[in-house]
Design an enzyme around this catalytic site. Structure first.
Site, PDB file in Angstrom:
ATOM      1  N   GLU A  34       0.852  -1.185   0.000  1.00  8.89           N
ATOM      2  CA  GLU A  34       0.000   0.000   0.000  1.00  8.89           C
ATOM      3  C   GLU A  34       0.887   1.233   0.000  1.00  8.89           C
ATOM      4  O   GLU A  34       1.763   1.376   0.853  1.00  8.89           O
ATOM      5  CB  GLU A  34      -0.926   0.007   1.222  1.00  8.89           C
ATOM      6  CG  GLU A  34      -1.705   1.294   1.429  1.00  8.89           C
ATOM      7  CD  GLU A  34      -2.555   1.679   0.234  1.00  8.89           C
ATOM      8  OE1 GLU A  34      -2.309   2.768  -0.323  1.00  8.89           O
ATOM      9  OE2 GLU A  34      -3.446   0.891  -0.151  1.00  8.89           O
ATOM     10  N   THR A  41      -9.864   4.286   1.116  1.00  9.74           N
ATOM     11  CA  THR A  41     -10.818   5.393   1.102  1.00  9.74           C
ATOM     12  C   THR A  41     -11.685   5.409   2.346  1.00  9.74           C
ATOM     13  O   THR A  41     -11.860   6.448   2.989  1.00  9.74           O
ATOM     14  CB  THR A  41     -11.705   5.306  -0.154  1.00  9.74           C
ATOM     15  OG1 THR A  41     -10.898   5.477  -1.318  1.00  9.74           O
ATOM     16  CG2 THR A  41     -12.780   6.388  -0.133  1.00  9.74           C
ATOM     17  N   HIS A 439     -42.423  -1.393  21.175  1.00  7.24           N
ATOM     18  CA  HIS A 439     -43.084  -0.085  21.260  1.00  7.24           C
ATOM     19  C   HIS A 439     -42.568   0.698  22.465  1.00  7.24           C
ATOM     20  O   HIS A 439     -42.343   0.120  23.521  1.00  7.24           O
ATOM     21  CB  HIS A 439     -44.597  -0.286  21.384  1.00  7.24           C
ATOM     22  CG  HIS A 439     -45.367   0.990  21.450  1.00  7.24           C
ATOM     23  ND1 HIS A 439     -45.615   1.772  20.340  1.00  7.24           N
ATOM     24  CD2 HIS A 439     -45.926   1.633  22.512  1.00  7.24           C
ATOM     25  CE1 HIS A 439     -46.302   2.836  20.715  1.00  7.24           C
ATOM     26  NE2 HIS A 439     -46.507   2.770  22.027  1.00  7.24           N
TER      27      HIS A 439
END
EC number: 1.8.1.7
Length: 450
Positions: A34, A41, A439
């Site tokens: 690399e 990115t 809920h």
């Protein structure tokens, strides 16, 4: 002297890292090359710093829009962008450290220099030659500038992360994830932000009902959306401001211009022509369903292939490739269908599967039934700063198999992962109906639609 390995990985982004580590875990002798910072990115100029900025924008929205509605009398004395930027980089540095520890643990060798092919199975790096029967190309992509006069006065998403302060006036040009996310962040952090798109709406590949909600929210809270606007020229003024002209005769003067008009594969500068690897018409490296290129022993995945430019896709593809090459799983491959995705817009968007429009085009309107629910999330419902949330299920046939699930609203970004498992498993509307809702939550809407 040529150094021999089982696996050479060119590119230290998400896909390359994942594949290198998995191969080494299975006993392969692996080396990774690399030329920039490890992480590619996503970690350095993509998902990670973008999400940090989005969280910063969320904090700003909470303070400015909702704190008062919950009874907090908040006075904001200052916003120090430098602090946010420094903390963001410190977080990225910690991720870099975790990568290094992972490489060490798995025995992955790495050289932080650019590799260059000299033949299909040999690369040259800093004067040394390396060879392997298996070589992965995971070199990623880069943002584009449009071919118009003065485009060089703008910056791309890479440059966005180099900003030292929030611009007073910003134009973001583009209609995809990056454009919408960057514009939303800058708007929330106080920039007078304008988003310009070429056609009738941003994020055109997403379900229209969902994007209609986003467009309405932009109209209320920003950024200012300009449609049918194609930039034709950029002029730099004496005070360093920029004046942008559009083909609809509109002009705007800003302090910062950000291009988000697409990305291209990184296929040059590393001797790819020495390999005979074929490219697609769009300039990406061709790879088949098993990530094989046109040359035996050379593989490609991630953004350089242009299949699905998403970090988790590259990671999964990289691991599956190494399972096939080094763990005798001859059929291992990534299923590129029904991949969930999120846009970190304001509010967030989540989706998996087909939009209503695409489902009808593929199966016919008579075979498609759509369920939709719109509501105000409780978090935003106490005062005047209400945001709409819309959720939608697209079903197929008599058994109502769910082939598309879409949502926009507070918390949708964290909901979509769990539902994506159900969609991948072939869930039907009846399966959702038979699920007891939690809920009060936004996600309960997906299992209570009628």
């Amino acid at each position: 002297m040529v150094k021999e390995y089982d696996y050479i990985v060119i590119g230290g982004g998400s896909g390359g890292i994942a594949s290198a580590n998995r191969a080494a875990m299975h006993g392969a002798k692996v080396i990774l090359f690399e030329g920039k910072e490890v992480g590619g990115t996503c970690v350095n100029v993509g998902c990670v710093p973008k999400k940090v900025m989005w969280y910063g924008a969320q904090v700003a929205e909470t303070l400015h829009r909702y704190a008062g509605e919950y009874g907090f009398d908040v006075t904001i004395n200052n916003f120090d962008f430098a602090t946010l930027k420094a903390n963001r980089q410190a977080y990225i540095d910690r991720i870099h450290g975790s990568f290094e520890r992972g490489f060490d643990s798995n025995g992955v060798e790495r050289v932080y220099e650019y590799a260059r092919f000299v033949d299909p199975h040999t690369v040259e790096v800093a004067g040394e030659l390396y060879t392997a029967p298996h070589i992965l190309i995971a070199t990623g992509g880069h943002p584009l500038y449009p071919n118009i006069p003065g485009s060089e006065y703008g910056i791309t998403s890479d440059g966005f992360f180099e900003l030292d302060e929030v611009p007073k006036r910003t134009a973001v040009i583009g209609a995809g994830y990056i454009a919408v996310e960057v514009a939303g962040v800058l708007n929330a952090l106080g920039s007078d932000t304008h988003l310009f798109v070429r056609k009738d709406r941003p994020l055109r590949t997403f379900d229209k009902d969902i994007i209609d909600v986003l467009v309405d929210e932009m109209a209320k809270s920003g950024p200012t959306l300009h449609m049918h606007a194609n930039a034709t020229e950029v002029v730099k003024n004496a005070d360093d401001s920029l004046t942008i002209s559009f083909d609809n005769e509109e002009t705007i003067t800003v302090d910062c211009l950000i291009w988000a008009v697409g990305r291209a594969a990184n296929t040059s500068g590393f001797g790819l022509e020495k390999t005979g690897v074929e490219l697609t018409e769009r300039g990406n490296i061709y790879s088949d369903e098993f990530e094989n290129t046109s040359v035996p022993g050379i593989y490609a995945l991630g953004d350089v292939t242009g299949k699905l430019d998403l970090t988790p896709v590259a990671v999964k593809a990289g691991r599956q490739l190494s399972e096939r090459l080094f763990n005798n799983k001859v059929d291992a491959k990534l299923d590129y269908t029904d991949v969930a995705t999120v846009v970190f817009s304001h509010p967030a968007i989540g989706a998996i599967g087909l939009t209503e429009e695409k489902a009808i085009a593929k199966y016919g309107a008579e075979n498609i039934k759509v369920y939709k629910s719109s509501f105000t999330p409780m978090y935003t419902a106490l005062g005047d700063n209400r945001q709409l949330s819309t959720m939608k299920l697209v079903t197929l046939g008599e058994d109502e198999k769910i082939i598309g699930l879409h949502g926009i609203g507070y918390g949708v970004d964290e909901m979509i992962q769990g539902f994506s498992v159900a969609i991948k498993m072939g869930a039907t509307k009846a399966d959702f109906d038979n699920t007891v809702a939690i809920h009060p939550t936004g996600s309960e809407e997906f299992v209570t639609m009628r």
